[in-house]
Design a protein around this motif. Structure first.
Motif, PDB file in Angstrom:
ATOM      1  N   GLU A 134     -12.656  -6.634   1.369  1.00  0.00           N
ATOM      2  CA  GLU A 134     -13.029  -7.794   2.178  1.00  0.00           C
ATOM      3  C   GLU A 134     -11.771  -8.559   2.574  1.00  0.00           C
ATOM      4  OE1 GLU A 134     -15.810 -10.140  -0.014  1.00  0.00           O
ATOM      5  OE2 GLU A 134     -17.538  -9.002   0.698  1.00  0.00           O
ATOM      6  N   GLY A 135     -11.591  -8.746   3.879  1.00  0.00           N
ATOM      7  CA  GLY A 135     -10.524  -9.578   4.378  1.00  0.00           C
ATOM      8  C   GLY A 135      -9.141  -8.956   4.354  1.00  0.00           C
ATOM      9  N   ILE A 136      -9.020  -7.699   3.952  1.00  0.00           N
ATOM     10  CA  ILE A 136      -7.711  -7.058   3.919  1.00  0.00           C
ATOM     11  C   ILE A 136      -7.879  -5.567   4.193  1.00  0.00           C
ATOM     12  CG2 ILE A 136      -7.815  -6.749   1.413  1.00  0.00           C
ATOM     13  CD1 ILE A 136      -4.747  -7.181   1.419  1.00  0.00           C
ATOM     14  N   LEU A 137      -7.022  -5.044   5.062  1.00  0.00           N
ATOM     15  CA  LEU A 137      -7.072  -3.641   5.466  1.00  0.00           C
ATOM     16  C   LEU A 137      -5.749  -2.979   5.098  1.00  0.00           C
ATOM     17  CD1 LEU A 137      -8.267  -1.202   7.044  1.00  0.00           C
ATOM     18  CD2 LEU A 137      -7.310  -2.226   9.120  1.00  0.00           C
ATOM     19  N   TYR A 138      -5.832  -1.832   4.392  1.00  0.00           N
ATOM     20  CA  TYR A 138      -4.649  -1.076   3.988  1.00  0.00           C
ATOM     21  C   TYR A 138      -4.509   0.157   4.873  1.00  0.00           C
ATOM     22  CZ  TYR A 138      -4.764  -3.904  -0.278  1.00  0.00           C
ATOM     23  OH  TYR A 138      -4.764  -4.951  -1.169  1.00  0.00           O
ATOM     24  N   VAL A 139      -3.334   0.313   5.494  1.00  0.00           N
ATOM     25  CA  VAL A 139      -3.069   1.471   6.352  1.00  0.00           C
ATOM     26  C   VAL A 139      -1.644   1.956   6.097  1.00  0.00           C
ATOM     27  CG1 VAL A 139      -4.687   0.785   8.163  1.00  0.00           C
ATOM     28  CG2 VAL A 139      -2.328  -0.037   8.238  1.00  0.00           C
ATOM     29  N   PRO A 140      -1.366   3.237   6.314  1.00  0.00           N
ATOM     30  CA  PRO A 140       0.011   3.737   6.155  1.00  0.00           C
ATOM     31  C   PRO A 140       0.885   3.320   7.322  1.00  0.00           C
ATOM     32  CG  PRO A 140      -1.455   5.505   6.840  1.00  0.00           C
ATOM     33  CD  PRO A 140      -2.330   4.324   6.589  1.00  0.00           C
ATOM     34  N   ALA A 141       2.122   2.949   7.055  1.00  0.00           N
ATOM     35  CA  ALA A 141       3.067   2.566   8.097  1.00  0.00           C
ATOM     36  C   ALA A 141       3.643   3.807   8.758  1.00  0.00           C
ATOM     37  CB  ALA A 141       4.184   1.713   7.507  1.00  0.00           C
ATOM     38  N   GLY A 142       4.005   3.678  10.023  1.00  0.00           N
ATOM     39  CA  GLY A 142       4.624   4.770  10.746  1.00  0.00           C
ATOM     40  C   GLY A 142       3.665   5.826  11.240  1.00  0.00           C
ATOM     41  N   PRO A 184       6.599  -0.887   7.112  1.00  0.00           N
ATOM     42  CA  PRO A 184       5.752  -1.523   6.098  1.00  0.00           C
ATOM     43  C   PRO A 184       5.840  -3.043   6.203  1.00  0.00           C
ATOM     44  CG  PRO A 184       7.091   0.225   5.130  1.00  0.00           C
ATOM     45  CD  PRO A 184       7.613   0.000   6.518  1.00  0.00           C
ATOM     46  N   GLY A 185       4.746  -3.679   5.925  1.00  0.00           N
ATOM     47  CA  GLY A 185       4.710  -5.142   5.990  1.00  0.00           C
ATOM     48  C   GLY A 185       3.291  -5.654   6.024  1.00  0.00           C
ATOM     49  N   THR A 186       3.160  -6.955   6.108  1.00  0.00           N
ATOM     50  CA  THR A 186       1.866  -7.632   6.161  1.00  0.00           C
ATOM     51  C   THR A 186       1.726  -8.310   7.517  1.00  0.00           C
ATOM     52  OG1 THR A 186       1.910  -8.026   3.769  1.00  0.00           O
ATOM     53  CG2 THR A 186       0.382  -9.345   5.074  1.00  0.00           C
ATOM     54  N   PHE A 187       0.595  -8.062   8.178  1.00  0.00           N
ATOM     55  CA  PHE A 187       0.371  -8.573   9.527  1.00  0.00           C
ATOM     56  C   PHE A 187      -0.949  -9.336   9.555  1.00  0.00           C
ATOM     57  CE2 PHE A 187       2.662  -4.558   9.644  1.00  0.00           C
ATOM     58  CZ  PHE A 187       3.840  -4.933  10.288  1.00  0.00           C
ATOM     59  N   GLU A 188      -0.928 -10.473  10.202  1.00  0.00           N
ATOM     60  CA  GLU A 188      -2.110 -11.327  10.260  1.00  0.00           C
ATOM     61  C   GLU A 188      -3.012 -10.945  11.421  1.00  0.00           C
ATOM     62  OE1 GLU A 188      -1.465 -15.492  10.039  1.00  0.00           O
ATOM     63  OE2 GLU A 188       0.197 -15.322   8.600  1.00  0.00           O
ATOM     64  N   GLY A 189      -4.308 -11.013  11.176  1.00  0.00           N
ATOM     65  CA  GLY A 189      -5.296 -10.740  12.202  1.00  0.00           C
ATOM     66  C   GLY A 189      -6.350 -11.826  12.235  1.00  0.00           C
ATOM     67  N   TYR A 209       1.561  -0.013   4.276  1.00  0.00           N
ATOM     68  CA  TYR A 209       2.350   0.405   3.117  1.00  0.00           C
ATOM     69  C   TYR A 209       3.131   1.677   3.434  1.00  0.00           C
ATOM     70  CZ  TYR A 209      -1.643   3.567   2.494  1.00  0.00           C
ATOM     71  OH  TYR A 209      -2.630   4.496   2.701  1.00  0.00           O
ATOM     72  N   ASP A 210       4.162   1.912   2.660  1.00  0.00           N
ATOM     73  CA  ASP A 210       4.987   3.108   2.819  1.00  0.00           C
ATOM     74  C   ASP A 210       4.215   4.303   2.261  1.00  0.00           C
ATOM     75  OD1 ASP A 210       6.879   5.066   2.989  1.00  0.00           O
ATOM     76  OD2 ASP A 210       8.380   4.069   1.733  1.00  0.00           O
ATOM     77  N   PRO A 211       3.821   5.268   3.103  1.00  0.00           N
ATOM     78  CA  PRO A 211       3.016   6.383   2.590  1.00  0.00           C
ATOM     79  C   PRO A 211       3.782   7.269   1.609  1.00  0.00           C
ATOM     80  CG  PRO A 211       3.678   6.783   4.862  1.00  0.00           C
ATOM     81  CD  PRO A 211       4.084   5.374   4.544  1.00  0.00           C
ATOM     82  N   ASP A 212       5.112   7.204   1.621  1.00  0.00           N
ATOM     83  CA  ASP A 212       5.909   8.013   0.705  1.00  0.00           C
ATOM     84  C   ASP A 212       6.246   7.271  -0.584  1.00  0.00           C
ATOM     85  OD1 ASP A 212       5.988  10.074   2.604  1.00  0.00           O
ATOM     86  OD2 ASP A 212       7.722   9.175   3.597  1.00  0.00           O
ATOM     87  N   GLY A 213       5.876   6.006  -0.677  1.00  0.00           N
ATOM     88  CA  GLY A 213       6.148   5.224  -1.873  1.00  0.00           C
ATOM     89  C   GLY A 213       4.892   5.020  -2.696  1.00  0.00           C
ATOM     90  N   PRO A 214       4.963   4.155  -3.711  1.00  0.00           N
ATOM     91  CA  PRO A 214       3.768   3.873  -4.520  1.00  0.00           C
ATOM     92  C   PRO A 214       2.699   3.177  -3.688  1.00  0.00           C
ATOM     93  CG  PRO A 214       5.564   2.372  -5.068  1.00  0.00           C
ATOM     94  CD  PRO A 214       6.143   3.414  -4.171  1.00  0.00           C
ATOM     95  N   LEU A 215       1.485   3.601  -3.854  1.00  0.00           N
ATOM     96  CA  LEU A 215       0.382   3.016  -3.104  1.00  0.00           C
ATOM     97  C   LEU A 215       0.035   1.631  -3.643  1.00  0.00           C
ATOM     98  CD1 LEU A 215      -1.984   6.104  -2.685  1.00  0.00           C
ATOM     99  CD2 LEU A 215      -0.301   5.210  -1.072  1.00  0.00           C
ATOM    100  N   PRO A 216      -0.428   0.736  -2.794  1.00  0.00           N
ATOM    101  CA  PRO A 216      -0.810  -0.600  -3.269  1.00  0.00           C
ATOM    102  C   PRO A 216      -2.069  -0.537  -4.114  1.00  0.00           C
ATOM    103  CG  PRO A 216      -1.418  -0.328  -0.973  1.00  0.00           C
ATOM    104  CD  PRO A 216      -0.617   0.892  -1.340  1.00  0.00           C
ATOM    105  N   SER A 217      -2.275  -1.577  -4.897  1.00  0.00           N
ATOM    106  CA  SER A 217      -3.483  -1.672  -5.711  1.00  0.00           C
ATOM    107  C   SER A 217      -4.613  -2.245  -4.869  1.00  0.00           C
ATOM    108  CB  SER A 217      -3.234  -2.563  -6.926  1.00  0.00           C
ATOM    109  OG  SER A 217      -4.431  -2.775  -7.636  1.00  0.00           O
TER     110      SER A 217
END
Length: 263
Positions: A134-142, A184-189, A209-217
């Motif tokens: 809810e209220g937050i979307l996680y997607v891979p950068a690049g 990678p970064g946080t963007f407001e919508g 998030y960086d798809p090659d790095g650790p995934l966010p929780s």
């Protein structure tokens, strides 16, 4: 045109002139091209206005009209120049729209469901299984991703200014919007369509998030991830087990007392 110098302050998380993705870059480039085209037409109108004032000041009132001169300004500059600029702008806008259109090419797709007044997203979780937040979307950068938009009640509008343009979320309909984050970064919508009294609070966040790095929780944003115990007042009424009937005339006896001997 007088407000153009103020554009130096057009920056920040909700600025379309601070793009962070291909779709937003195309939109910002189109904005600048349209600004240049409108500046040219405005300049032409200003020149014609100055010439008209000078002509009037030099005793032009009462002179016989010059058809050749009138055709030169009306047909050559008024129509010809303006149509040339507008045609160029339209062509560039169509070319830009073709660059950002959604295609069926197997791109990652996430779901966005709008309601008064919030957003629920479904995206792949750390183990690949769908996760609802809810209220937050996680997607891979690049990497490009498609947002499938729906609504539960009224028309809303999905907009992340730094990643791309707007797309409506319509009840009973499914729109697909292609976006991508360069880094990678946080963007407001936010919701860009007035949808009721809570419209101004209908915000959300896109985390690239960086798809090659650790995934966010995802745990802190999971829908129904934490279940709280039901308060006693909210528990449904439970039937009371039947009790053996007693004679009110008989005194109550303690079953632990020893039985008295009978005469």
């Amino acid at each position: 045109m007088l407000a153009v110098p103020l554009l130096a302050a057009c920056n920040g998380p909700l600025s379309t002139l601070n793009p962070a993705g291909p779709a937003a870059q195309h939109g910002a480039r189109l904005w600048w091209v349209m600004l240049a085209g409108s500046a040219l037409i405005t300049l032409l109108v200003g020149v014609m206005l100055v010439l008209a004032i000078r002509h009037r000041g030099e005793g032009g009132v009462g002179r016989a009209p010059d058809p050749a001169r009138e055709r030169h300004w009306i047909m050559g500059w008024g129509l010809g120049f303006s149509l040339t600029v507008l045609t160029a702008l339209l062509t560039f806008a169509l070319w830009t729209g073709e660059r950002i259109i959604t295609r069926d090419d197997g791109t990652l797709q996430v779901q966005a469901e709008a309601e008064q007044w919030g957003w629920t997203f479904t995206q792949p979780g750390p183990d690949g299984a769908p996760v609802r937040t809810e209220g937050i979307l996680y997607v891979p950068a690049g990497r490009p991703f498609d947002v499938a938009l729906t609504s539960q009640d009224v028309i809303h509008s999905f907009w992340v200014p730094q990643l791309g343009g707007k797309m409506d979320a319509i009840p009973g309909h499914r729109n697909v919007h292609r976006l991508s984050a360069d880094r990678p970064g946080t963007f407001e919508g936010l919701c860009a369509e007035f949808c009721g009294l809570g419209h101004s609070t209908m915000r959300f966040t896109v985390v690239a998030y960086d798809p090659d790095g650790p995934l966010p929780s995802f745990d802190s944003q999971l829908v129904d991830a934490v279940t709280s115990p039901v308060p006693p007042d909210d528990l449904p009424d439970q039937p009371i087990p039947d009790q053996p009937a007693t004679d009110p005339a008989q005194p109550a006896t303690d079953p632990t007392d020893p039985e008295e001997p009978r005469p």
